[in-house]
Design a protein around this motif. Sequence first.
Motif: not given
Length: 173
Positions: A115-117, A142-144, A160-163
């Motif tokens: 997915k994209d992050y 974004g969303l954590a 760390n990645y976020f939607i």
Amino acid sequence: HGSGFFITKQGHILTTFDAVGEGMRTRIVPADRKHKIPAEVLRVDKARNVALLKLEEIPSGLEITTLPIRTDWPKIGEDVYALGTPRDWKFMTDTLTKGIVSAHRKDYKLFGIAKDYIQADVEIHKGSKGGPLLDEYGNVVGLAQGSYAEEAITHGIGLNYFIPIGEALEQLD
């Protein structure tokens, strides 16, 4: 536990599927910890790990603060802030950490799904999943989601990645 945030004054909350699981209802404990409120799970997208909830009733005295949404991706190097409840929901609510956007990860495989992050070095912990990633003006971008490796969350390695918020909303229709 997980984190989430209000997107309407009518009690709609955005969070991750991880935070709510398979149930049709969940309990919300606002930052003031004065209420334990049942919420209905309206929509989920397991693959994107997002969920939309709505409070079943808004208690008198509960002040709902919504956050503005910014759907374009923040630029690499832009300051961002993660808001959440990292570890202990009784004592660590509304923890704010600061970092920068490190990269845009398009079609990136994380937790088994490509997915994209938004990648950022802003520190998050497991309980912060579902919390908002904010730009310098307080807009949700974004969303954590989590870290490169779950154990990295406790070691603070900065991956760390976020939607992206636009994709989260799109997936929930």
